[in-house]
Enzyme design. Structure first.
Site, short mmCIF file in Angstrom:
data_model
loop_
_atom_site.label_atom_id
_atom_site.label_comp_id
_atom_site.label_asym_id
_atom_site.label_seq_id
_atom_site.Cartn_x
_atom_site.Cartn_y
_atom_site.Cartn_z
N HIS A 207 61.06 63.72 42.30
CA HIS A 207 59.57 64.04 42.71
C HIS A 207 58.73 63.23 43.65
CE1 HIS A 207 58.83 60.84 39.66
NE2 HIS A 207 57.60 60.55 40.44
C1 UD1 Z 1 51.94 61.25 40.77
C2 UD1 Z 1 51.88 59.92 41.18
C3 UD1 Z 1 53.34 59.20 41.17
C4 UD1 Z 1 54.02 59.47 39.83
C5 UD1 Z 1 53.97 60.84 39.46
C6 UD1 Z 1 54.59 60.93 37.91
C7 UD1 Z 1 50.21 59.13 43.10
C8 UD1 Z 1 49.91 58.99 44.35
N1 UD1 Z 1 51.49 59.44 42.70
O1 UD1 Z 1 52.90 61.89 41.70
O2 UD1 Z 1 53.25 57.75 41.39
O3 UD1 Z 1 55.39 58.76 39.94
O4 UD1 Z 1 52.53 61.33 39.51
O5 UD1 Z 1 54.95 62.27 37.75
O6 UD1 Z 1 49.38 59.11 42.26
N2 UD1 Z 1 50.93 69.51 40.55
C9 UD1 Z 1 50.89 70.66 39.86
N3 UD1 Z 1 50.39 70.53 38.51
C10 UD1 Z 1 50.40 69.38 37.99
C11 UD1 Z 1 50.31 68.34 38.71
C12 UD1 Z 1 50.71 68.29 40.16
O7 UD1 Z 1 51.18 71.57 40.29
O8 UD1 Z 1 49.73 69.29 36.83
C13 UD1 Z 1 51.29 69.76 41.89
C14 UD1 Z 1 50.30 69.90 42.83
O9 UD1 Z 1 50.88 70.64 44.04
C15 UD1 Z 1 50.18 68.54 43.47
C16 UD1 Z 1 51.49 67.79 43.61
O10 UD1 Z 1 52.06 68.43 42.22
O11 UD1 Z 1 49.57 68.49 44.77
C17 UD1 Z 1 51.62 66.44 43.46
O12 UD1 Z 1 50.67 66.05 42.41
P1 UD1 Z 1 50.04 64.40 42.39
O13 UD1 Z 1 49.45 64.33 41.04
O14 UD1 Z 1 49.40 64.59 43.87
O15 UD1 Z 1 51.38 63.50 42.64
P2 UD1 Z 1 52.69 63.50 41.95
O16 UD1 Z 1 53.93 63.77 42.76
O17 UD1 Z 1 52.54 64.31 40.78
N1 UDP Z 2 59.60 62.96 31.66
C1 UDP Z 2 59.37 64.06 30.92
N2 UDP Z 2 59.68 65.32 31.22
C2 UDP Z 2 60.15 65.77 32.40
C3 UDP Z 2 60.42 64.54 33.53
C4 UDP Z 2 60.08 63.22 33.08
O1 UDP Z 2 58.98 63.90 29.79
O2 UDP Z 2 60.50 66.90 32.85
C5 UDP Z 2 59.07 61.63 31.48
C6 UDP Z 2 60.01 60.65 31.51
O3 UDP Z 2 60.93 60.92 30.39
C7 UDP Z 2 59.46 59.37 31.65
C8 UDP Z 2 58.08 59.86 32.51
O4 UDP Z 2 58.17 61.12 32.16
O5 UDP Z 2 58.83 58.92 30.31
C9 UDP Z 2 58.35 59.49 33.86
O6 UDP Z 2 57.59 60.33 34.71
P1 UDP Z 2 57.73 60.60 36.10
O7 UDP Z 2 59.07 60.65 36.47
O8 UDP Z 2 57.03 61.86 36.27
O9 UDP Z 2 56.99 59.29 37.11
P2 UDP Z 2 57.42 57.89 37.37
O10 UDP Z 2 57.89 57.12 36.49
O11 UDP Z 2 58.50 57.89 38.52
O12 UDP Z 2 56.15 57.15 37.69
#
Ligand code: UD1
Ligand code: UDP
Length: 365
Positions: A207
């Site tokens: 992601h």
């Molecule tokens: C964010 C964090 C990242 C973290 C990740 C965990 C920042 C800059 N990034 O990244 O560090 O590792 O969360 O998962 O804060 N979207 C949906 N539904 C949701 C959430 C997101 O559709 O519930 C889609 C939207 O299109 C959105 C994109 O995912 O634009 C990215 O979401 P965003 O929260 O901006 O960043 P993440 O990639 O989730």
């Molecule tokens: N996770 C989850 N379901 C998923 C993918 C990840 O519960 O489908 C959990 C995972 O076990 C971990 C956390 O989400 O505890 C990690 O989040 P993510 O990879 O989104 O973010 P990051 O750790 O890179 O910030």
């Protein structure tokens, strides 16, 4: 009574906060109230985690949603500031390195409210990552810095953070893995639902913006995974950001033919998949460590990691995702390896250590 406002908004923050909130709820000198920013809002990226991890219901929901970095952070900053002015907490607690972390810490710092940062001191030394900016800024606005590893402690010292503010607690994610790991075995049916057998599949998560927003890299990852899938079934719980990118770059139909794509799963299902995977391929920070907690070999599709101890111990291999055949070879090499045993993430009591540092800081007997 000490009042803490906790600001969280993304999936990994719900996991981290669950164990600290539980530890705080067992104390009679403190009340905690949660502000959920709404950065993650799909049910299986948010509400499901509150239910499974038994997090208290948020007192405030900011409903911020997805935007550019600037707009998202600004909306959260405005919303958190309003809450802090109303609630006048003694301390603001933030986790990790997301935009929700930065907004929470900045809103508090500007109001002269002390900030406590759980997961302080991690560095990728890559300032192109949005998370690196968020971490560095948050650490330098924090009064209490809870470092999950000794490497994190050293990083903070090198940046001139005063030692009296740095506390090595271990990693709250390790606490969560221990606490919820056995529950997953009895409560999750994900192996039956996905029709995989223990230790006969590879688990994938991707992601990071640097991988999803780059057509070449995402294409290379898809081709690498398709090669792996020729010999091992591959399961991919797909982050919504990655789903959008796969569709946008026209990779979705291709990858679906090779890999079992499923929606993002709840934490208990994820732990179950992790524990029983033959190998894990990821660019997630949390998942790299969880692979180690469950002693599963891991390949990390990045050029660096904030968790270098896993590479040193032999459990994790860093593989830049530019070459599909290299991804395949490295995953094949990772299969069956067992790295060295060590406990770089503490003893599973990180949440209690966080709570006791806060107690001492406020001189509560
Ligand atoms: C964010 C964090 C990242 C973290 C990740 C965990 C920042 C800059 N990034 O990244 O560090 O590792 O969360 O998962 O804060 N979207 C949906 N539904 C949701 C959430 C997101 O559709 O519930 C889609 C939207 O299109 C959105 C994109 O995912 O634009 C990215 O979401 P965003 O929260 O901006 O960043 P993440 O990639 O989730
Ligand atoms: N996770 C989850 N379901 C998923 C993918 C990840 O519960 O489908 C959990 C995972 O076990 C971990 C956390 O989400 O505890 C990690 O989040 P993510 O990879 O989104 O973010 P990051 O750790 O890179 O910030």
């Amino acid at each position: 009574m000490l009042k803490i406002v906790t600001v969280i908004g993304t999936r990994p923050q719900f996991v981290k906060a669950s164990v600290v909130s539980l530890a705080l709820s067992q104390e009679n000198w403190v009340t905690e109230l949660l502000v959920e920013t709404g950065q993650h809002y799909d049910r299986n990226m948010s509400t499901l985690f509150f239910e499974q991890l038994r997090l208290p219901s948020p007192r405030y929901y900011l409903n911020v949603g997805s935007h550019s970095h600037g707009v998202q952070t600004a909306l959260m900053l405005k919303g958190v500031e309003t809450v802090l002015v109303e609630e006048k907490p003694d301390l603001v607690l933030v986790y990790g390195d997301t935009n929700s972390t930065l907004a929470g810490s900045l809103a508090a710092a500007k109001l002269n409210i002390p900030v406590a940062h759980v997961e302080a001191g991690l560095r990728s030394f890559n300032r192109r990552m949005p998370e690196e900016i968020n971490r560095v800024l948050t650490d330098h606005m924090s009064e209490l810095l809870f470092a999950p590893t000794i490497n994190a402690v050293e990083n903070l010292k090198k940046e001139g953070v005063m030692e009296k503010n740095i506390f090595f607690t271990g990693d709250v994610m390790y606490d969560a893995a221990l606490y919820f790991g056995s529950q997953a075995e009895t409560m999750s049916t994900i192996l039956q639902e996905t029709r995989v057998r223990p230790k006969e599949f590879a688990l994938i998560t991707v992601h990071r913006a640097e991988n999803t927003d780059d057509r070449e890299k995402l294409g290379s990852i898809c081709r690498g995974l398709a090669r792996i899938a020729k010999t091992i079934p591959v399961i991919w719980p797909l982050h919504p950001r990655t789903r959008k990118a796969l569709i946008q770059w026209n990779f979705f139909e291709f990858i679906e033919k090779h890999v079992k794509i499923i929606p993002p799963v709840g934490y208990l299902d994820m732990v179950m998949l992790e524990k029983h995977a033959l190998a894990i391929v990821t660019d997630s920070g949390g998942v790299q460590k969880e692979a180690f907690f469950h002693r599963v070999p891991c390949v990390t599709l990045r050029t660096e990691t904030e968790w270098p101890e896993l590479v040193e111990l032999g459990w994790n291999r860093i593989v830049p995702p530019d070459d599909p055949s290299l991804i395949e070879t490295e995953v094949q090499r990772a299969l069956g390896i067992s790295g060295m045993d060590a406990q770089p993430y503490g003893d599973g009591q990180a949440a209690h250590k966080v709570v006791s540092v806060i107690r001492d800081y406020y001189g509560i007997l």
